[in-house]
Every structure is written in structure tokens, then in C-alpha cells.
Design a protein around this motif. Structure first.
Motif, PDB file in Angstrom:
ATOM      1  N   ASP A  86       1.041  -0.749  -0.069  1.00  0.00           N
ATOM      2  CA  ASP A  86       0.430   0.037  -0.449  1.00  0.00           C
ATOM      3  C   ASP A  86       0.566   1.047  -0.163  1.00  0.00           C
ATOM      4  N   GLU A  87       1.976   2.019   0.627  1.00  0.00           N
ATOM      5  CA  GLU A  87       2.566   2.135   0.701  1.00  0.00           C
ATOM      6  C   GLU A  87       3.598   2.687  -0.601  1.00  0.00           C
ATOM      7  N   ALA A  88       3.741   1.478  -1.107  1.00  0.00           N
ATOM      8  CA  ALA A  88       4.502   1.389  -2.454  1.00  0.00           C
ATOM      9  C   ALA A  88       3.664   2.142  -3.397  1.00  0.00           C
ATOM     10  N   ILE A  89       2.275   1.693  -3.162  1.00  0.00           N
ATOM     11  CA  ILE A  89       1.706   1.835  -4.936  1.00  0.00           C
ATOM     12  C   ILE A  89       1.529   3.606  -4.120  1.00  0.00           C
ATOM     13  N   ALA A  94       2.743  -0.621 -12.473  1.00  0.00           N
ATOM     14  CA  ALA A  94       3.041  -1.955 -13.371  1.00  0.00           C
ATOM     15  C   ALA A  94       4.120  -3.089 -13.182  1.00  0.00           C
ATOM     16  N   ARG A  95       4.872  -2.717 -12.462  1.00  0.00           N
ATOM     17  CA  ARG A  95       5.634  -3.204 -11.751  1.00  0.00           C
ATOM     18  C   ARG A  95       5.437  -4.085 -10.500  1.00  0.00           C
ATOM     19  N   ILE A  96       4.659  -3.395 -10.133  1.00  0.00           N
ATOM     20  CA  ILE A  96       3.994  -3.916  -8.324  1.00  0.00           C
ATOM     21  C   ILE A  96       2.784  -4.628  -9.223  1.00  0.00           C
ATOM     22  N   SER A  97       2.349  -4.690 -10.088  1.00  0.00           N
ATOM     23  CA  SER A  97       1.217  -5.256 -10.537  1.00  0.00           C
ATOM     24  C   SER A  97       1.354  -7.113 -10.809  1.00  0.00           C
ATOM     25  N   TYR A  98       3.035  -6.759 -11.872  1.00  0.00           N
ATOM     26  CA  TYR A  98       3.402  -7.147 -12.444  1.00  0.00           C
ATOM     27  C   TYR A  98       3.724  -9.268 -11.280  1.00  0.00           C
ATOM     28  N   LYS A 150       0.981 -11.041  -9.916  1.00  0.00           N
ATOM     29  CA  LYS A 150       1.156 -11.822 -10.893  1.00  0.00           C
ATOM     30  C   LYS A 150       2.346 -13.196 -11.055  1.00  0.00           C
ATOM     31  N   LEU A 151       3.394 -12.593 -10.704  1.00  0.00           N
ATOM     32  CA  LEU A 151       4.560 -13.308 -10.484  1.00  0.00           C
ATOM     33  C   LEU A 151       4.899 -14.095  -9.601  1.00  0.00           C
ATOM     34  N   PHE A 152       4.009 -13.612  -8.101  1.00  0.00           N
ATOM     35  CA  PHE A 152       4.128 -14.325  -7.127  1.00  0.00           C
ATOM     36  C   PHE A 152       2.773 -15.322  -6.341  1.00  0.00           C
ATOM     37  N   GLN A 153       1.784 -14.886  -7.431  1.00  0.00           N
ATOM     38  CA  GLN A 153       0.516 -15.470  -7.278  1.00  0.00           C
ATOM     39  C   GLN A 153       0.294 -15.222  -5.828  1.00  0.00           C
ATOM     40  N   LEU A 154       0.162 -13.455  -5.386  1.00  0.00           N
ATOM     41  CA  LEU A 154      -0.336 -13.132  -4.560  1.00  0.00           C
ATOM     42  C   LEU A 154      -1.417 -12.901  -4.554  1.00  0.00           C
ATOM     43  N   PRO A 171      -4.695  -4.895  -5.840  1.00  0.00           N
ATOM     44  CA  PRO A 171      -5.340  -3.903  -5.747  1.00  0.00           C
ATOM     45  C   PRO A 171      -5.257  -2.802  -6.941  1.00  0.00           C
ATOM     46  N   LEU A 172      -4.338  -3.708  -8.303  1.00  0.00           N
ATOM     47  CA  LEU A 172      -4.381  -2.796  -9.535  1.00  0.00           C
ATOM     48  C   LEU A 172      -4.811  -3.725 -10.022  1.00  0.00           C
ATOM     49  N   GLU A 173      -5.206  -2.381 -11.075  1.00  0.00           N
ATOM     50  CA  GLU A 173      -5.605  -3.152 -12.707  1.00  0.00           C
ATOM     51  C   GLU A 173      -4.744  -2.835 -13.935  1.00  0.00           C
ATOM     52  N   ILE A 174      -4.078  -3.704 -13.718  1.00  0.00           N
ATOM     53  CA  ILE A 174      -3.041  -2.281 -14.925  1.00  0.00           C
ATOM     54  C   ILE A 174      -2.955  -4.109 -15.985  1.00  0.00           C
ATOM     55  N   ASP A 175      -2.893  -3.465 -18.268  1.00  0.00           N
ATOM     56  CA  ASP A 175      -2.095  -3.926 -18.584  1.00  0.00           C
ATOM     57  C   ASP A 175      -0.313  -3.954 -18.493  1.00  0.00           C
ATOM     58  N   GLU A 176       0.387  -4.263 -17.526  1.00  0.00           N
ATOM     59  CA  GLU A 176       1.366  -4.049 -17.901  1.00  0.00           C
ATOM     60  C   GLU A 176       2.450  -4.087 -19.353  1.00  0.00           C
ATOM     61  N   LEU A 177       2.197  -4.597 -19.621  1.00  0.00           N
ATOM     62  CA  LEU A 177       2.712  -5.733 -21.019  1.00  0.00           C
ATOM     63  C   LEU A 177       2.413  -3.816 -22.251  1.00  0.00           C
TER      64      LEU A 177
END
Length: 222
Positions: free
Chosen positions: A54-57, A74-78, A81-85, A89-95
Motif C-alpha cells: 500500500d505504501e509503495a502504491i 505496472a511493476r507492482i502489479s506484475y 502475478k509473478l508470486f501469485q499473491l 489492488p491494481l488492474e493494469i495491463d503491464e505489457l
């Protein structure tokens, strides 16, 4: 990601060196008055320790630079997904974000997302090649690019894959990047021949760093 400009400036170097050492909380004490650096540190701490999202966002969203804001989010959102958390809290198309951002680091992150989220390896390799063509003399970024390229060489040129993994480890060690060194040590164990005694040594060193710096996903790495 920061470059040599920040490391060369006395007012920002301390924060960056502490960040490279995996001392994110201490790095934050040296980043007061530098919101972009603070946001970078918070995003990286979330990646390695899975804390403070939350602080990072909030720090990313407060930035004046729309480009850096979007990239960090986008990195935070990725990372979710990478760690399957759960509960991203983000809905982002990282690519889409990384593909529309200029520069070598954005090209690299495009490759990572293509690899690990979209499972499009050929396009990922092209993105890493683009990052390489743009990065100039950036040993920190090179350490990331060659590590990811190495795994694409496993089936076709294992010697080149091993050389890339070793170069990634050497570059990170030369820069004092302790968390990245541990990750490179684990990566190297996946390329060395089964039964090689170096594997056990590398794992022991990486896990020791993971315990000291509290890096949950590296603690569990095999």
C-alpha cells in the motif's frame, strides 16, 4: 531503475547503495526529499520482501512523473502475478505500459512480462535483445538481461546459458547488489549439471542471504 547519475551524486548515493545492499528500510531514511528514489525503493522492497504494498502504491501515485508512476505501478502489479499473491489492488495491463515506455529498462520489463505472464518466449527474447541494444554501459541492467537470456539458451546452447548466468552473478557482485546476487546464485544452480558440488554451495550462500535480508521467496527457492 536508477542509473549511475544517482549513484554519483552525494545526496542520493547513500540511499542507492543501501538499496543495492538490500537494506531498504535504511535506504528510505536517506531518501527523504527524493520522492522518485523513495518510490523506487518501496516498490523494490515489496518485490523482495512482499511487504508494504500500500505504501509503495501510494508513493508511486504521488509522483509528478506520469511515466515513472505508470511503470512502478505496472511493476507492482506484475509482482502480484509473478508470486501469485491474492488481492492485487491494481488492474493494469503491464505489457501495454512497458511497451509504450521508452528506454532499455522498459524493454526489459516487457520481456519479463511476456515470459512470465503471457508465456510468449519468442517475443520475450526479442524484447531482451532490444533492451541490450538500448542499454549502453549499464552493468546493473545487463545483469538482469543476461540472466533472463540464459534460460532461453538452455535447450540450444547450455554453455552459453552457463556463461550468461555466471556473468549475471559476477556483475551483481561487482555492484554490491546482495539480493540480486542471491537470486543469481539460485538461477545458476538451475543451469549447472545435476550433482555438481557447486550447486549445494550456491544454495547455502543464497539461503543465508535470504535469511539475513528476509527475502521470503528466496528462502523457499530450490
Amino acid at each position: 531503475m536508477h542509473d549511475a547519475t544517482y549513484l554519483a551524486h552525494p545526496s542520493t548515493a547513500a540511499a542507492l547503495y543501501l538499496q543495492r545492499a538490500g537494506q531498504w528500510d535504511l535506504a528510505l531514511t536517506q531518501a527523504e526529499g527524493f520522492p522518485e528514489i523513495r518510490a523506487e525503493i518501496l516498490a523494490e522492497r515489496f518485490f523482495w520482501q512482499n511487504v508494504g504494498v500500500d505504501e509503495a502504491i501510494a508513493a508511486a501515485r504521488a509522483l509528478d512523473s506520469a511515466s515513472l508512476r505508470d511503470v512502478l505501478l505496472a511493476r507492482i502489479s506484475y509482482f502480484h502475478k509473478l508470486f501469485q499473491l491474492k488481492n492485487n489492488p491494481l488492474e493494469i495491463d503491464e505489457l501495454a505500459v512497458f511497451s509504450s515506455t521508452e528506454g532499455a529498462w522498459a524493454a526489459f520489463w516487457s520481456g519479463v512480462v511476456l515470459d512470465n505472464v503471457h508465456e510468449r518466449p519468442l517475443e520475450a527474447q526479442a524484447a531482451y535483445a532490444r533492451a541490450r541494444s538500448l542499454m549502453g554501459d549499464d552493468p546493473y541492467l545487463e545483469s538482469y538481461v543476461v540472466r533472463h537470456e540464459a534460460f532461453h539458451l538452455l535447450e540450444t546452447d547450455r554453455a552459453a546459458a552457463l556463461a550468461g548466468a555466471r556473468r549475471s552473478l559476477a556483475l551483481r557482485a561487482s555492484l554490491g547488489a546482495r539480493p540480486q546476487v542471491a537470486a543469481a546464485q539460485i538461477a545458476l544452480t538451475h543451469i549447472l549439471p545435476e550433482g555438481d558440488p557447486e550447486v549445494a554451495e550456491l544454495k547455502a550462500l543464497a539461503h543465508r542471504t535470504a535469511e539475513e535480508l528476509n527475502l521470503p521467496w528466496l528462502k523457499a527457492a530450490e
